[in-house]
Design an enzyme around this catalytic site. Sequence first.
Site, short mmCIF file in Angstrom:
data_model
loop_
_atom_site.label_atom_id
_atom_site.label_comp_id
_atom_site.label_asym_id
_atom_site.label_seq_id
_atom_site.Cartn_x
_atom_site.Cartn_y
_atom_site.Cartn_z
N GLY A 1 -4.28 -4.31 0.90
CA GLY A 1 -3.34 -3.43 0.18
C GLY A 1 -4.09 -2.35 -0.63
N CYS B 1 -22.36 -10.87 6.50
CA CYS B 1 -21.77 -12.09 7.08
C CYS B 1 -21.64 -11.96 8.59
CB CYS B 1 -20.43 -12.41 6.44
SG CYS B 1 -19.14 -11.18 6.74
N CYS C 1 -18.86 -10.73 14.40
CA CYS C 1 -17.74 -11.46 13.77
C CYS C 1 -16.86 -12.18 14.80
CB CYS C 1 -16.90 -10.48 12.97
SG CYS C 1 -15.50 -11.28 12.20
N CYS D 1 -29.58 -14.59 24.21
CA CYS D 1 -29.79 -13.16 23.99
C CYS D 1 -31.01 -12.92 23.09
CB CYS D 1 -28.54 -12.57 23.34
SG CYS D 1 -28.74 -10.88 22.77
N CYS E 1 -1.68 3.32 7.37
CA CYS E 1 -2.70 3.64 8.38
C CYS E 1 -2.36 2.86 9.65
CB CYS E 1 -4.08 3.25 7.87
SG CYS E 1 -4.44 4.05 6.30
N SER F 1 -12.04 4.82 1.18
CA SER F 1 -11.85 4.85 2.64
C SER F 1 -11.66 6.29 3.12
CB SER F 1 -10.62 4.03 3.02
OG SER F 1 -10.78 2.71 2.56
N ASP G 1 -10.98 -12.52 4.60
CA ASP G 1 -10.09 -11.36 4.58
C ASP G 1 -9.45 -11.11 5.96
OD1 ASP G 1 -9.08 -8.92 3.60
OD2 ASP G 1 -10.77 -7.84 4.45
N CYS H 1 0.86 -1.20 0.00
CA CYS H 1 0.00 0.00 0.00
C CYS H 1 0.89 1.24 0.00
CB CYS H 1 -0.89 -0.01 1.24
SG CYS H 1 -2.10 1.33 1.24
N CYS I 1 -21.06 -18.07 8.41
CA CYS I 1 -20.37 -17.20 7.44
C CYS I 1 -19.51 -18.10 6.56
CB CYS I 1 -19.58 -16.12 8.15
SG CYS I 1 -18.19 -16.72 9.13
S1 SF4 Z 1 -22.80 -10.38 21.05
FE1 SF4 Z 1 -24.79 -10.05 20.08
S2 SF4 Z 1 -25.90 -12.02 20.37
FE2 SF4 Z 1 -24.15 -12.00 21.82
S3 SF4 Z 1 -25.07 -11.20 23.72
FE3 SF4 Z 1 -24.12 -9.47 22.61
S4 SF4 Z 1 -25.81 -8.57 21.43
FE4 SF4 Z 1 -26.47 -10.63 22.06
S1 SF4 Z 2 -14.98 -14.23 10.02
FE1 SF4 Z 2 -16.17 -12.33 10.26
S2 SF4 Z 2 -15.74 -11.08 8.42
FE2 SF4 Z 2 -15.04 -13.19 8.04
S3 SF4 Z 2 -16.76 -14.14 6.95
FE3 SF4 Z 2 -16.98 -14.62 9.17
S4 SF4 Z 2 -18.27 -13.00 10.00
FE4 SF4 Z 2 -17.56 -12.31 7.99
#
Ligand code: SF4
Ligand code: SF4
Length: 427
Positions: free
Chosen positions: A69, A262, A338, A328, A22, A125, A284, A18, A268
């Site tokens: 990059g 995702c 994620c 939850c 950053c 970005s 990624d 790059c 995912c």
């Molecule tokens: S991460 Fe998301 S699903 Fe897990 S307790 Fe927190 S708000 Fe609920």
């Molecule tokens: S690891 Fe995170 S960013 Fe990667 S596909 Fe799963 S939810 Fe999406």
Amino acid sequence: MNPPEAFHIMVKPTGSRCNLECDYCFYLKKENLYHNGTFKMSDEVMESYIKQTIEAHHVPRVTIAWQGGEPTLMGLDFFKRAVELEKKYQKPGIEIENTIQTNGTLLNEKWCQFLHDNKFLVGISLDGPREMHDAYRRDKKGQSVFDKVVKAIRLMQKYKVEFNILCTVNAVNSKYPLRTYKFFRDKLGADYLQFIPIVERDNESGFQEGFRITDRSVQPHQFGEFLINIFDEWVRRDVGKMFVLFFDGILASYVRGYSTLCILRPICGDGVALEHNGDLYSCDHYVEPNYLLGNIQRTPLIDLVGSQKQRTFGLNKSKILPNFCIECKFLFTCYGECPKNRVLKTPDGESGLNWLCSGLKDFFIHTEEEMKIMADLLRKGQPASEIMKILAEKERQIQRSSNKIGRNEPCFCGSGLKYKKCHGKNS
Ligand code: SF4
Ligand code: SF4
């Protein structure tokens, strides 16, 4: 096992290379994976990738997603060749769409003409107004690139290039949600925004390991506050005019029971990452040896994407959730977000809780009623933007009633609070 009908690949033709440095970039350290790397995708790898991607898709639209990059370091001829190859392998009835994520600093008139002519969707970005952008996004000499990025946006507007803003939410700009949002909307005239929280593990490897988070990462509650402030502005003024990817992703869960993003889905793994030499990784955010699926020059791309290893990667998103998440109320729209951000322990000591949890929960609670109204409208075939009229009417009623109610009487909205503590607080 059946191969997937469609998938998404983020292609890194320059690998981690790059022209900026950053502070929070998670990809610069990937250079260590390729000590003798060329950091330039060869024509053979590009052709193999484009051919295999198009052949493997069985849906009407194929997306070719360039990323880094900094992909524009490859030069314009590389992308002209890519478009040539896409035409060569295009199947009848299949549309091919290109997207490119860039820091914008190299975009000029020629680039913009090309991006327009070939209908590239550009992600640029930008972290907000100058002082916020300059906080972490500078070039290798530590110089500001803010003016170059804004100039690139103006050029894209001149050439009618479709673009969206990718704004990270970090320790600095998270304190100024409305300034950030209004800068994009009112000063830049942008109408499509992505807010990506910076949750950066404090380690040398750059891999998803260790549980300490850097100071420049966004604090959980600050992230919730940031989203709530922008949502409140958006839901009253901008629905249908401004598109905020995260809001749309959550609304989709209310409408259809599952999100388009995702990070908010139970499973995912249909978004993989391709390095410059043809190595394919699970995601990624997981470009590291344990998540290497193989090389597309040696194993067919579709076999790698449909492999048991990749399937397990995707299923683990729900499988390793702590009970705190399972129980939850907002599991249906969050699914623990994620896995890369799951560095905390739950109150009862289980590991795997998301760093952002408390902020996400604040946001889910705050927006629940309005999300339900919009979901209802969409299910009835009406635009979600109707919510702005509904909320305006509600506020008019509140105003009318407030003229008749004493400040110490219970608020008419049913909150149980005195009027002055509830809707009277700003009066
Ligand atoms: S991460 Fe998301 S699903 Fe897990 S307790 Fe927190 S708000 Fe609920
Ligand atoms: S690891 Fe995170 S960013 Fe990667 S596909 Fe799963 S939810 Fe999406």
